[in-house]
Scaffold this active site. Structure first.
Site, PDB file in Angstrom:
ATOM      1  N   PRO A  22      97.838  75.177  90.805  1.00 48.12           N
ATOM      2  CA  PRO A  22      97.925  76.438  89.941  1.00 48.12           C
ATOM      3  C   PRO A  22      98.423  77.625  90.966  1.00 48.12           C
ATOM      4  O   PRO A  22      98.191  77.813  92.170  1.00 48.12           O
ATOM      5  CB  PRO A  22      96.539  76.795  89.499  1.00 48.12           C
ATOM      6  CG  PRO A  22      95.734  75.393  89.686  1.00 48.12           C
ATOM      7  CD  PRO A  22      96.348  74.967  90.950  1.00 48.12           C
ATOM      8  N   LYS A  23      99.226  78.401  90.203  1.00 44.03           N
ATOM      9  CA  LYS A  23      99.764  79.618  90.703  1.00 44.03           C
ATOM     10  C   LYS A  23      99.089  80.790  90.632  1.00 44.03           C
ATOM     11  O   LYS A  23      99.047  81.181  89.318  1.00 44.03           O
ATOM     12  CB  LYS A  23     101.509  79.731  90.545  1.00 44.03           C
ATOM     13  CG  LYS A  23     102.049  80.782  91.476  1.00 44.03           C
ATOM     14  CD  LYS A  23     103.400  81.112  90.971  1.00 44.03           C
ATOM     15  CE  LYS A  23     104.186  82.186  91.819  1.00 44.03           C
ATOM     16  NZ  LYS A  23     103.312  83.438  91.898  1.00 44.03           N
ATOM     17  N   PHE A  24      98.370  81.339  91.466  1.00 46.98           N
ATOM     18  CA  PHE A  24      97.667  82.661  91.376  1.00 46.98           C
ATOM     19  C   PHE A  24      98.679  83.824  91.604  1.00 46.98           C
ATOM     20  O   PHE A  24      99.460  83.807  92.461  1.00 46.98           O
ATOM     21  CB  PHE A  24      96.345  82.642  92.472  1.00 46.98           C
ATOM     22  CG  PHE A  24      95.353  81.761  92.006  1.00 46.98           C
ATOM     23  CD1 PHE A  24      94.225  82.083  91.781  1.00 46.98           C
ATOM     24  CD2 PHE A  24      95.451  80.228  92.204  1.00 46.98           C
ATOM     25  CE1 PHE A  24      93.197  81.185  91.398  1.00 46.98           C
ATOM     26  CE2 PHE A  24      94.702  79.253  92.022  1.00 46.98           C
ATOM     27  CZ  PHE A  24      93.619  79.923  91.537  1.00 46.98           C
TER      28      PHE A  24
END
Length: 299
Positions: A22-24
């Protein structure tokens, strides 16, 4: 140390030997432990240890000679709050402790570059990931590894469902590749290229700014937007009235304008967000769609 970078893509990459995270959306931070002390370095190279005393203290649990790559985020109501993490990053040393108590930060780690003096950057990502989880999982929050999967179907599910928590997309890496500082070996897939950015300054006259200077998610380096349309210039002038900040060092501040280079700008106090769109090319123009006066003074 320069961090590794990611190239935008329009569709989810698939194939053998790929990993998905996941890209935070927060502040990219390299975390170092050196001689019993912790040092936090932003993507630009700026040392920001004093702004995050809670993370610096937590990092002391790591062994000396360790370097971790990750994203600093602040959670508000179960969702990532970029305005809050920007407020943390911009805090003076005198206010950093207070903000750490009010808005505690989390460190979403996604790579291990050194451990106990051993340079892991030449090692394949798969090995670095194993070492990262072994190092951080016994510690727990606020230092924790981001989720990772090699299943593209699970990654696609993450992409569709995690957006409600403020996760803007996915980062895709090759399991067998080393960590290459400054190289765009990774891929990133976003839901949209429209984001909230923090307004940190402007160019042109105060009553009708020509462009805004912005801090975007995942990067602490201020950038200059494309020229504002006339109606937005007047609106920006009204919202920024009385917010001009003095530079304590006296030297003019500069920011990068695409196609021009470094340009001087007037800084403003935190408190205003802008909804912006950035292109998907490496040197993308940032266009301001609107000013988030519905959220003014919440930064």
């Amino acid at each position: 140390m320069k961090p590794a970078l990611a190239e935008p893509v329009a569709t989810l990459p698939r194939g053998e030997g790929l990993a998905y995270e996941p890209k935070f959306d927060g502040h990219r931070i390299l975390l170092f432990t050196i001689d019993g002390s912790a040092v936090l370095q932003a993507r630009s190279g700026r040392i920001v240890t004093a702004a995050f005393p809670d993370l610096a203290e937590a990092a002391l649990a790591l062994p000396d000679g360790t370097v971790v790559d990750g994203e600093v985020v602040v959670w508000t109501g179960g969702r990532i709050d970029f305005a809050a993490v920007q407020r943390r990053a911009a805090a003076t040393p005198a206010r950093a402790g207070l903000l750490a108590r009010r808005m505690p930060a989390s460190y979403a780690a996604f790579d291990l570059l050194w451990e106990r003096g051993e340079d892991l950057r030449p090692a394949p990502y798969e090995r670095r990931r194993q070492r990262l989880t072994a190092l951080l999982e016994p510690l727990g929050p606020p230092l924790q590894p981001v989720p990772m999967t090699t299943d593209p179907e699970l990654a696609a599910t993450w992409f569709e469902t995690l957006v409600e928590a403020g996760i803007e997309g996915l980062v895709v890496k090759h399991l067998a590749r080393p960590y290459r500082p400054g190289a765009r070996d990774w891929r990133k897939l976003r839901h949209t290229d429209v984001h909230d950015a923090v307004v940190t300054g402007f160019t042109g006259p105060p009553a009708r700014p020509a462009a805004l200077v912005l801090v975007l998610p995942d990067d602490d380096t201020p950038v200059v937007s494309s020229p504002l349309p006339p109606a937005l210039r007047s609106h920006a002038g009204r919202l920024l009235a009385g917010r001009t900040a003095e530079n304590p060092r006296g030297a003019p501040r500069t920011a990068t304008a695409i196609g021009i280079g470094e340009v001087p700008y007037r800084a403003v106090e935190p408190g205003l967000l802008a909804e912006v769109e950035r292109g998907t090319t490496r040197h993308a123009v940032v266009t301001v769609h609107r000013l988030r006066d519905d959220l003014i003074n919440q930064v």
